[in-house]
Design an enzyme around this catalytic site. Structure first.
Site, PDB file in Angstrom:
ATOM      1  N   ILE A   1      -9.259  66.056  38.696  1.00  0.00           N
ATOM      2  CA  ILE A   1      -8.261  67.283  39.373  1.00  0.00           C
ATOM      3  C   ILE A   1      -7.013  67.429  38.127  1.00  0.00           C
ATOM      4  O   ILE A   1      -6.105  66.686  38.351  1.00  0.00           O
ATOM      5  CB  ILE A   1      -7.686  66.751  40.831  1.00  0.00           C
ATOM      6  CG1 ILE A   1      -8.899  66.493  41.596  1.00  0.00           C
ATOM      7  CG2 ILE A   1      -6.923  67.881  41.228  1.00  0.00           C
ATOM      8  CD1 ILE A   1      -8.140  66.205  43.064  1.00  0.00           C
TER       9      ILE A   1
ATOM     10  N   HIS B   1      -3.212  69.151  38.823  1.00  0.00           N
ATOM     11  CA  HIS B   1      -2.064  68.441  39.561  1.00  0.00           C
ATOM     12  C   HIS B   1      -1.913  66.916  39.176  1.00  0.00           C
ATOM     13  O   HIS B   1      -2.753  66.082  39.433  1.00  0.00           O
ATOM     14  CB  HIS B   1      -2.182  68.601  41.204  1.00  0.00           C
ATOM     15  CG  HIS B   1      -0.895  68.160  41.817  1.00  0.00           C
ATOM     16  ND1 HIS B   1      -0.349  68.880  43.208  1.00  0.00           N
ATOM     17  CD2 HIS B   1       0.051  67.396  41.647  1.00  0.00           C
ATOM     18  CE1 HIS B   1       0.762  68.641  43.275  1.00  0.00           C
ATOM     19  NE2 HIS B   1       0.949  67.503  42.755  1.00  0.00           N
ATOM     20  N   LEU B   2      -0.839  66.662  38.260  1.00  0.00           N
ATOM     21  CA  LEU B   2      -0.715  65.408  37.701  1.00  0.00           C
ATOM     22  C   LEU B   2      -0.844  64.264  38.918  1.00  0.00           C
ATOM     23  O   LEU B   2      -0.316  64.309  40.133  1.00  0.00           O
ATOM     24  CB  LEU B   2       0.703  65.244  37.153  1.00  0.00           C
ATOM     25  CG  LEU B   2       1.092  64.078  36.188  1.00  0.00           C
ATOM     26  CD1 LEU B   2       0.195  64.147  34.887  1.00  0.00           C
ATOM     27  CD2 LEU B   2       2.686  64.122  35.858  1.00  0.00           C
ATOM     28  N   HIS B   3      -1.343  62.926  38.485  1.00  0.00           N
ATOM     29  CA  HIS B   3      -1.490  61.978  39.398  1.00  0.00           C
ATOM     30  C   HIS B   3      -1.681  60.666  38.584  1.00  0.00           C
ATOM     31  O   HIS B   3      -2.367  60.795  37.640  1.00  0.00           O
ATOM     32  CB  HIS B   3      -2.436  62.056  40.652  1.00  0.00           C
ATOM     33  CG  HIS B   3      -3.828  62.552  39.923  1.00  0.00           C
ATOM     34  ND1 HIS B   3      -4.162  63.841  39.543  1.00  0.00           N
ATOM     35  CD2 HIS B   3      -5.059  61.657  39.859  1.00  0.00           C
ATOM     36  CE1 HIS B   3      -5.552  63.706  39.269  1.00  0.00           C
ATOM     37  NE2 HIS B   3      -6.037  62.562  39.507  1.00  0.00           N
ATOM     38  N   PHE B   4      -1.107  59.593  39.156  1.00  0.00           N
ATOM     39  CA  PHE B   4      -1.212  58.128  38.442  1.00  0.00           C
ATOM     40  C   PHE B   4      -2.392  57.389  39.464  1.00  0.00           C
ATOM     41  O   PHE B   4      -1.973  57.250  40.583  1.00  0.00           O
ATOM     42  CB  PHE B   4      -0.012  57.677  38.607  1.00  0.00           C
ATOM     43  CG  PHE B   4       1.305  58.310  37.707  1.00  0.00           C
ATOM     44  CD1 PHE B   4       1.138  57.816  36.338  1.00  0.00           C
ATOM     45  CD2 PHE B   4       1.945  59.185  38.078  1.00  0.00           C
ATOM     46  CE1 PHE B   4       2.270  58.470  35.571  1.00  0.00           C
ATOM     47  CE2 PHE B   4       2.839  59.852  37.315  1.00  0.00           C
ATOM     48  CZ  PHE B   4       3.032  59.641  35.982  1.00  0.00           C
TER      49      PHE B   4
END
Length: 163
Positions: free
Chosen positions: A114, A117-120
């Site tokens: 995805i 949308h930035l995500h760690f």
């Protein structure tokens, strides 16, 4: 041919696919368990990965819909790092993992599923967790149902002195 039963996947296969970003949460918390949201901070939240690489796979995500790390404001970045640290502590204590992969795939070319949308990612690891299933069958076995993991992890976020 060998069969691997994963009955929880039918909900994804037959269920409606969202038109909106899966990481853009509503302001209310009524759907948090269904969405696997473990914690809401001021600028970021912690959510379980619905399609985990390993049991306990968590994501730390800003509320704001941004694609690139450099788009975050300093206060968003600081809180994200604090939550990543908290998640690592909780995973180490709860899952007794021997290591944790922590990473960010920024952009589709980098492997972001995805990308908008930035995500760690935080993925608990154990020595030998790449069993014969992963090596020979290219299959991962997640030993615990997602909602069971959610129900076990949620109190750790509610009771942490760091949140």
């Amino acid at each position: 041919m060998e069969n691997l039963w994963a009955p929880w996947r039918i909900d994804y296969i037959l269920g409606p696919k969202p038109d909106e970003c899966v990481f853009c949460l509503p302001d209310h918390t009524r759907e948090d368990r269904e969405r696997l949201v473990l914690h809401r901070g001021e600028h970021n939240f912690v959510i379980m990965n619905k399609f985990p690489y390993n049991n306990g796979h968590l994501l730390v995500t800003p509320f704001r819909h941004v694609m690139n790390l450099y788009e975050l404001e300093p206060h968003e970045t600081h809180e994200a790092m604090d939550l990543i640290s908290l998640c690592a502590e909780i995973l180490k204590k709860h899952f007794n993992c021997e290591g944790i992969n922590i990473g960010l795939n920024m952009g589709e070319a980098a492997g972001a599923g995805i990308r908008e949308h930035l995500h760690f990612h935080l993925v608990p690891r154990w020595n030998g967790d790449s069993s014969f299933m992963a090596v020979f069958s290219e299959t991962r076995v997640i030993p615990e149902h997602l909602l069971a993991s959610y129900d076990k992890l949620k109190p750790h976020f509610m009771n942490s002195s760091r949140t």
